[in-house]
Scaffold this motif. Structure first.
Motif, PDB file in Angstrom:
ATOM      1  N   LYS A   1       0.848  -1.179   0.000  1.00 56.51           N
ATOM      2  CA  LYS A   1       0.000   0.000   0.000  1.00 56.51           C
ATOM      3  C   LYS A   1       0.888   1.234   0.000  1.00 56.51           C
ATOM      4  O   LYS A   1       2.041   1.108   0.416  1.00 56.51           O
TER       5      LYS A   1
ATOM      6  N   TYR B   1      -1.955  -5.966   8.120  1.00 55.62           N
ATOM      7  CA  TYR B   1      -2.868  -6.345   9.200  1.00 55.62           C
ATOM      8  C   TYR B   1      -3.373  -7.777   9.032  1.00 55.62           C
ATOM      9  O   TYR B   1      -3.646  -8.458  10.010  1.00 55.62           O
TER      10      TYR B   1
ATOM     11  N   LYS C   1      -1.263 -10.358  10.832  1.00 57.03           N
ATOM     12  CA  LYS C   1      -1.164 -10.365  12.300  1.00 57.03           C
ATOM     13  C   LYS C   1      -1.846 -11.616  12.859  1.00 57.03           C
ATOM     14  O   LYS C   1      -2.916 -12.010  12.409  1.00 57.03           O
TER      15      LYS C   1
ATOM     16  N   GLU D   1      -2.887   4.511  18.091  1.00 61.02           N
ATOM     17  CA  GLU D   1      -1.424   4.499  18.095  1.00 61.02           C
ATOM     18  C   GLU D   1      -0.908   5.663  18.929  1.00 61.02           C
ATOM     19  O   GLU D   1      -1.585   6.685  19.047  1.00 61.02           O
TER      20      GLU D   1
ATOM     21  N   ARG E   1       7.446  11.238   8.460  1.00 55.41           N
ATOM     22  CA  ARG E   1       6.732  10.757   7.270  1.00 55.41           C
ATOM     23  C   ARG E   1       5.600  11.686   6.858  1.00 55.41           C
ATOM     24  O   ARG E   1       4.659  11.316   6.164  1.00 55.41           O
TER      25      ARG E   1
ATOM     26  N   ASP F   1      -4.746   6.149   4.910  1.00 55.44           N
ATOM     27  CA  ASP F   1      -3.610   5.428   5.493  1.00 55.44           C
ATOM     28  C   ASP F   1      -4.054   4.185   6.277  1.00 55.44           C
ATOM     29  O   ASP F   1      -3.363   3.174   6.267  1.00 55.44           O
TER      30      ASP F   1
ATOM     31  N   HIS G   1      -6.508  -1.239   6.433  1.00 55.27           N
ATOM     32  CA  HIS G   1      -6.430  -2.083   7.631  1.00 55.27           C
ATOM     33  C   HIS G   1      -7.772  -2.235   8.355  1.00 55.27           C
ATOM     34  O   HIS G   1      -8.189  -3.341   8.676  1.00 55.27           O
TER      35      HIS G   1
ATOM     36  N   LYS H   1      -3.553   8.773  15.520  1.00 51.75           N
ATOM     37  CA  LYS H   1      -2.147   8.865  15.914  1.00 51.75           C
ATOM     38  C   LYS H   1      -2.051   9.675  17.203  1.00 51.75           C
ATOM     39  O   LYS H   1      -2.925  10.492  17.494  1.00 51.75           O
TER      40      LYS H   1
ATOM     41  N   GLN I   1      -3.304  -5.923  19.604  1.00 52.41           N
ATOM     42  CA  GLN I   1      -1.994  -5.548  20.104  1.00 52.41           C
ATOM     43  C   GLN I   1      -2.169  -4.453  21.123  1.00 52.41           C
ATOM     44  O   GLN I   1      -3.114  -3.680  20.985  1.00 52.41           O
TER      45      GLN I   1
HETATM   46  C1  BG6 Z   1       0.851   1.460   8.292  1.00 55.65           C
HETATM   47  C2  BG6 Z   1       0.491   2.904   8.298  1.00 55.65           C
HETATM   48  O1  BG6 Z   1       0.266   0.811   7.199  1.00 55.65           O
HETATM   49  O2  BG6 Z   1       0.400   0.844   9.496  1.00 55.65           O
HETATM   50  C3  BG6 Z   1       1.064   3.581   9.513  1.00 55.65           C
HETATM   51  O3  BG6 Z   1       0.982   3.526   7.126  1.00 55.65           O
HETATM   52  C4  BG6 Z   1       0.681   2.864  10.774  1.00 55.65           C
HETATM   53  O4  BG6 Z   1       0.651   4.950   9.575  1.00 55.65           O
HETATM   54  C5  BG6 Z   1       0.979   1.382  10.658  1.00 55.65           C
HETATM   55  O5  BG6 Z   1       1.424   3.424  11.841  1.00 55.65           O
HETATM   56  C6  BG6 Z   1       0.417   0.620  11.852  1.00 55.65           C
HETATM   57  O6  BG6 Z   1       0.867  -0.691  11.837  1.00 55.65           O
HETATM   58  P1  BG6 Z   1       1.043  -1.519  13.180  1.00 55.65           P
HETATM   59  O7  BG6 Z   1       1.406  -2.882  12.700  1.00 55.65           O
HETATM   60  O8  BG6 Z   1       2.099  -0.842  13.969  1.00 55.65           O
HETATM   61  O9  BG6 Z   1      -0.283  -1.473  13.868  1.00 55.65           O
END
Ligand code: BG6
Length: 477
Positions: A143, A174, A177, A211, A218, A230, A235, A326, A363
């Motif tokens: 992606k 995702y 996972k 998150e 970025r 994103d 996801h 975020k 998670q």
């Molecule tokens: C990515 C996004 O695809 O997934 C990020 O571009 C995001 O912005 C990340 O932080 C999250 O992945 P994970 O595995 O840390 O939950």
């Protein structure tokens, strides 16, 4: 179980993803014995470098981004012998003959396009023109797969000129996972849940991916994407599909993906009042989004909460609330299935609304818990209390040091030729078809995101989205 031998070419082999995820991941698979000893990885990128230079770069990457395994010096020495490098001009002629000469016959050929999507067409064309790829080869793409329906369609069409859909592996990490796959195991491997999995028993479903990281470093990518492109279009949409899909008749790639596609196609359009866009402000927990993204006038959302409906019999009138952001108060991803409360209580004096809640933690601390109602212990009579039946996978099964992370698992699936955990072209297009009007609506209205303090659960309006319906978000902890 080791996979068959392969030559894996990583275009963008010196890039961030290759150094952070792909190569440290492959090293772990190598150590676990899953990657056959004679398999090879060929980094391909623009810079001039020889094999030794590339090996050193990856050695450094493993030291920086690897986990415990980075201390295995002998293992690293052995692994990096499998690495090669070709300086390649994606849109020109440089390097393609060397690449062709490097490839072995009789092993699986896989090509990881870890580059800007604008290069997909050029790479696909040259791989064919030079006889490097054929109809048994596999390609892996990352992606963002387009930024709207039109660009996604164009990308699919470009790839389809040279590769069959069965050769294309669109990664959504995702789906790699552990707990995400467990979702299918729980739903379709137990007699307990599936009979209740519908609008008769379920009040609503919440999906949260919170998150703590910001967008530092970025911003140039993220500021043009925002949380919708994103995270949600891919996801969260995938999580929604796995929770909501009908049971596939067999667990194979196309049957599972057919069912996911039906969910996406049944998603109803979302009205503006059912969505809250947010952007983080500076607080003691960190700088503002605008500082992180280095764009003082940005109106990009770093948070999104929305309510949506799936128009089919199973889910009639069951709202799905999803949110992601975020710089929130904790890193925590959870799917909560909130069952309806009992229509009637037989216990005198019991005024509380008791509900069963199945929470699937993605998670951290992967696991599940099921909130059930029991009698409060002690002499106080028949008083009821809600308690969790908690199952942490690590407690139940022991920590699995060797468990592959999402990327490792998915790359091994590419080699095995198993597309179940990859997105099919029509799925991606259907997801964009649903998100496009929402994004276009924001653009047309010049929508301004609601501010929230870094380190919190998001803007107040997101709370209201639930409160208006007499519901509340699960706590992010
Ligand atoms: C990515 C996004 O695809 O997934 C990020 O571009 C995001 O912005 C990340 O932080 C999250 O992945 P994970 O595995 O840390 O939950």
């Amino acid at each position: 179980i080791p996979v068959d031998s392969f030559d894996l070419v990583i275009f963008g082999g010196t890039g961030d993803l290759a150094r952070r995820k792909i190569l440290p991941g492959l090293f772990r698979r190598f150590r676990s014995g899953q990657m056959p000893a004679e398999a090879r990885i060929i980094g391909a990128a623009r810079s001039e470098m020889d094999d030794a230079g590339y090996r050193q770069m990856i050695r450094d990457a493993i030291a920086e981004f690897g986990s415990d395994e980075k201390n295995d010096a002998a293992g690293i020495d052995e692994f990096i012998e499998r690495l090669h490098y070709v300086a390649i001009d994606a849109t020109g002629e440089g390097g393609w003959h060397q690449l062709r000469d490097l490839m072995r016959e009789g092993v699986i050929r896989a090509f990881y396009f870890s580059v800007a999507p604008s290069l997909f067409g050029a790479l696909a064309e040259r791989l064919h023109q030079h006889g490097i790829a054929d109809d048994t080869s596999r390609i892996v793409v990352e992606k963002p797969f387009g930024r709207d329906l039109d660009t996604a369609k164009a990308l699919n069409a470009t790839l389809a000129e040279h590769f069959d859909e069965s050769q294309i592996y669109r990664i959504d990490h995702y789906l790699g996972k552990e707990t995400v796959q467990n979702l299918m195991a729980v739903r379709f491997g137990n007699v307990l849940f599936e009979p209740l999995w519908n609008s008769h028993y379920i009040d609503h479903i919440q999906i949260t991916v919170a998150e703590t990281v910001g967008v530092t470093g970025r911003g140039s990518y993220y500021d043009k994407s925002g949380a919708m492109r994103d995270m949600v279009q891919n996801h969260l949409m995938q999580l929604l599909c796995l929770i909501a899909m009908e049971p596939p008749s067999v667990y194979d790639a196309d049957t599972v993906r057919d069912e996911k596609l039906k969910v996406i196609r049944a998603l109803q359009p979302v009205e503006p009042h059912q969505i809250v866009r947010g952007q983080y402000e500076a607080s003691q927990d960190g700088p503002s989004y605008r500082e992180d993204a280095e764009n003082p006038r940005s109106f990009t959302e770093s948070f999104l909460a929305l309510k949506c409906h799936i128009a089919n019999w199973r889910w009639a009138k069951v709202p799905f609330y999803i949110r992601t952001g975020k710089r929130m108060k904790a890193r925590s991803s959870e799917i909560a299935v909130v069952f309806k409360d009992l229509g009637h209580t037989i216990f005198e004096g019991d005024t509380a609304r008791h509900r069963n809640i199945l929470s699937i933690r993605l998670q951290p601390n992967e696991g599940m818990d099921l909130q059930v109602t029991i009698k409060e212990p002690g002499p106080g009579g028949m008083r009821l209390v809600d308690v969790p039946l908690d199952m942490s996978f690590a407690d139940a099964l022991g920590p699995d040091q060797d468990a592959p992370d999402a990327y490792e698992r998915l790359i091994m699936d590419v080699i095995r030729g198993n597309q179940t955990l990859f997105m099919r072209g029509d799925e991606v297009e259907a997801a964009w078809a649903w998100t496009d009007p929402i994004i276009k609506g924001w653009e047309a209205r010049n929508d301004v995101p609601k501010l929230y303090d870094a380190g919190t659960a998001g803007p107040e309006d997101a709370m209201m989205l639930m409160h208006r319906d007499g519901r509340r978000w699960r706590e992010i902890k």
